[in-house]
Design an enzyme around this catalytic site. Structure first.
Site, mmCIF file in Angstrom:
data_model
loop_
_atom_site.group_PDB
_atom_site.id
_atom_site.type_symbol
_atom_site.label_atom_id
_atom_site.label_comp_id
_atom_site.label_asym_id
_atom_site.label_seq_id
_atom_site.Cartn_x
_atom_site.Cartn_y
_atom_site.Cartn_z
ATOM 1 N N HIS A 232 -20.864 67.993 42.768
ATOM 2 C CA HIS A 232 -20.019 67.078 41.913
ATOM 3 C C HIS A 232 -19.811 65.745 42.231
ATOM 4 O O HIS A 232 -18.880 65.593 43.224
ATOM 5 C CB HIS A 232 -18.509 67.922 41.405
ATOM 6 C CG HIS A 232 -17.648 67.307 40.866
ATOM 7 N ND1 HIS A 232 -16.897 67.865 39.694
ATOM 8 C CD2 HIS A 232 -17.305 65.856 40.400
ATOM 9 C CE1 HIS A 232 -16.154 67.133 38.818
ATOM 10 N NE2 HIS A 232 -16.498 65.736 39.499
ATOM 11 N N HIS B 226 -19.664 61.327 41.007
ATOM 12 C CA HIS B 226 -19.767 60.363 39.758
ATOM 13 C C HIS B 226 -20.683 59.241 40.706
ATOM 14 O O HIS B 226 -20.071 58.444 41.621
ATOM 15 C CB HIS B 226 -18.296 60.063 39.707
ATOM 16 C CG HIS B 226 -17.392 60.909 39.216
ATOM 17 N ND1 HIS B 226 -17.376 61.257 37.775
ATOM 18 C CD2 HIS B 226 -16.798 61.881 39.740
ATOM 19 C CE1 HIS B 226 -16.543 62.224 37.669
ATOM 20 N NE2 HIS B 226 -16.204 62.854 38.650
ATOM 21 N N LYS C 86 -20.971 69.818 31.200
ATOM 22 C CA LYS C 86 -19.698 69.495 31.725
ATOM 23 C C LYS C 86 -18.377 69.665 30.562
ATOM 24 O O LYS C 86 -18.734 69.025 29.729
ATOM 25 C CB LYS C 86 -19.820 68.269 32.340
ATOM 26 C CG LYS C 86 -18.412 67.885 32.771
ATOM 27 C CD LYS C 86 -17.771 68.543 34.013
ATOM 28 C CE LYS C 86 -16.272 68.079 34.252
ATOM 29 N NZ LYS C 86 -16.448 67.480 35.522
ATOM 30 N N HIS D 64 -13.653 71.105 34.173
ATOM 31 C CA HIS D 64 -12.454 70.210 34.451
ATOM 32 C C HIS D 64 -11.195 71.235 34.101
ATOM 33 O O HIS D 64 -10.958 70.883 32.866
ATOM 34 C CB HIS D 64 -12.554 68.807 34.115
ATOM 35 C CG HIS D 64 -11.108 67.994 34.741
ATOM 36 N ND1 HIS D 64 -11.471 66.885 35.510
ATOM 37 C CD2 HIS D 64 -9.832 68.318 34.524
ATOM 38 C CE1 HIS D 64 -10.009 66.542 35.802
ATOM 39 N NE2 HIS D 64 -9.123 67.177 35.189
ATOM 40 N N HIS E 103 -13.550 71.060 41.261
ATOM 41 C CA HIS E 103 -12.584 70.366 42.306
ATOM 42 C C HIS E 103 -11.196 71.179 42.340
ATOM 43 O O HIS E 103 -10.330 70.623 41.615
ATOM 44 C CB HIS E 103 -12.445 68.823 42.064
ATOM 45 C CG HIS E 103 -12.217 68.735 40.269
ATOM 46 N ND1 HIS E 103 -11.546 69.365 39.522
ATOM 47 C CD2 HIS E 103 -13.136 67.893 39.942
ATOM 48 C CE1 HIS E 103 -11.812 68.828 38.452
ATOM 49 N NE2 HIS E 103 -12.531 67.891 38.420
ATOM 50 N N ASP F 57 -16.687 65.284 44.340
ATOM 51 C CA ASP F 57 -15.943 64.431 43.288
ATOM 52 C C ASP F 57 -15.823 63.100 43.976
ATOM 53 O O ASP F 57 -14.712 62.242 43.511
ATOM 54 C CB ASP F 57 -14.667 65.148 43.055
ATOM 55 C CG ASP F 57 -13.851 64.616 41.894
ATOM 56 O OD1 ASP F 57 -14.791 63.941 40.861
ATOM 57 O OD2 ASP F 57 -12.935 64.772 41.417
HETATM 58 C C1 NCD Z 1 -12.978 61.289 38.144
HETATM 59 C C2 NCD Z 1 -13.671 59.736 37.604
HETATM 60 O O1 NCD Z 1 -12.816 58.793 38.056
HETATM 61 O O2 NCD Z 1 -14.496 59.894 36.898
HETATM 62 N N1 NCD Z 1 -11.895 60.887 38.692
HETATM 63 C C3 NCD Z 1 -11.008 61.902 39.421
HETATM 64 O O3 NCD Z 1 -9.765 61.447 39.950
HETATM 65 N N2 NCD Z 1 -11.628 62.842 40.063
HETATM 66 C C4 NCD Z 1 -13.003 61.909 36.811
HETATM 67 C C5 NCD Z 1 -12.674 63.651 37.341
HETATM 68 O O4 NCD Z 1 -13.580 64.349 38.108
HETATM 69 O O5 NCD Z 1 -11.520 64.025 37.202
HETATM 70 ZN ZN ZN Z 2 -14.995 64.442 39.121
#
Ligand code: NCD
Ligand code: ZN
Length: 343
Positions: free
Chosen positions: A13, A15, A99, A136, A174, A247
């Site tokens: 996971h 970003h 997702k 999520h 998460h 995450d």
């Molecule tokens: C994530 C993001 O910033 O894209 N933020 C987070 O707090 N984890 C989005 C997510 O996975 O909830």
């Molecule tokens: Zn995330």
């Protein structure tokens, strides 16, 4: 023990963002992780196979020469998702999961799902073709306390979806509560859960006691200490249903340090040293590889990486910030010195 060699890890996971931010953060993931499940919550979101293919090409173009990294793409599920496009995405081999964001649950989730019945045809199709759903898991109703949103989601949304869609492979992403750990443990092998680095380190006091700490604010928000301890027990157990999804969610400091700051912890640079220390502290170094490198590929039906990673016992210095053309990003600081390094 002063050195530990494990199968090269994956991040289930992540970003990566896009543009300048992606160019700055991607090398930190690629230096340690062979593959990562790439979150689709861009603006606009990555909804179709065509968009996922273009995003993957942008990631590969941003990868510095000489680095090896395989992005495993995901589609952002909306109420208008076409099941046939999902099948095409699965057949392409590029897309490894879909997702589900409940609308309004987190960063860029406005195109997510409000009426869960509208996604039934897509979920049925995914169960049929064997494409996993990343979830999520938080309800968004204002009458549900933010610290209860994960537990309520399991009862009101997740379990009903799984009961109705037999065979659907689901990843609870998460997870932050003992409720989620207990639920995951009671299910068959169609269910798995990812755990982040930061939720193994912080509880809600870290965010709120002694002054507000925006860099510890993420979603789902960290919970009470008893929940953190349940997550540690799960992560260090070696059980196949639990694996790493960092995450890692970079936001510029300018966007974190606002009256309404963004949610997300940026853990890509120091996740592996932090995890080695956690597993060592919990007498579970022999389970680290299961959590970071073995359990994830098994659940996704992918081969385990052939390459290795060696961690050695020496102090790890990590940068406090990573600079991007959009401004600096603060690296997650566990609040103690790290004494494992990746060589
Ligand atoms: C994530 C993001 O910033 O894209 N933020 C987070 O707090 N984890 C989005 C997510 O996975 O909830
Ligand atoms: Zn995330």
């Amino acid at each position: 023990m002063t050195a530990l060699t494990i199968t090269r890890p994956d991040d289930w996971h992540l970003h990566l963002r896009d543009g300048a931010m992606m160019r700055a953060v991607l090398p930190y993931s690629a230096q340690h992780f062979a593959r990562a499940i790439i979150m689709p919550n861009l603006e606009p979101p990555v909804v179709t196979l065509a968009q996922a293919t273009e995003y993957r090409d942008r990631i590969m173009a941003a990868l510095p020469d000489g680095m090896k990294f395989t992005p495993l793409m995901t589609l952002y599920l909306t109420e208008k998702t076409d099941p046939d496009d999902v099948t095409a995405a699965h057949n392409s081999g590029l897309v490894k999961a879909v997702k589900l964001y409940p609308a309004g649950a987190t960063t860029n989730s406005n195109s997510g799902v409000s009426k869960f019945d509208t996604i039934r045809p897509t979920l049925e199709r995914m169960a049929e073709i064997g494409l996993p759903l990343c979830v999520h898991g938080e309800v968004t109703q204002n009458d549900v306390d933010i610290f209860d949103r994960e537990a309520v989601f399991i009862e009101r949304v997740l379990d009903p979806i799984r009961q109705k869609t037999k065979g659907l492979r689901v990843i609870m992403e998460h997870i932050t509560t003992k409720d989620a750990v207990d639920y995951a443990r009671a299910q068959d092998e169609t269910l798995a859960a990812t755990i982040t680095t930061h939720h193994l380190v912080i509880n809600r006091n870290h965010i709120l006691a002694g002054g507000i700490k925006p860099h510890f604010y993420c979603l789902p928000v960290a919970k009470r200490e008893e929940h953190r301890l349940a997550l540690r027990t799960a992560a260090t157990s070696g059980e196949p249903r639990f694996f790493l999804g960092t995450d890692s969610a970079p936001h510029t400091d300018a966007n974190k340090l606002l009256p309404c700051g963004c949610a997300g912890c940026f853990t890509a640079p120091n996740t592996m040293p932090i995890l080695a220390q956690i597993f060592e502290d919990d007498n579970a170094l022999d389970k680290l590889e299961h959590f970071t490198s073995l359990n994830g590929p098994k659940f996704y039906g992918l081969p385990v990486n052939k390459e290795k990673m060696t961690l050695t016992k020496k102090p790890m210095q990590f940068p406090s910030h990573v600079n991007t053309d959009d401004g600096p990003i603060t690296v997650f600081d566990p609040g103690y010195d790290l004494h494992w390094s990746v060589i």
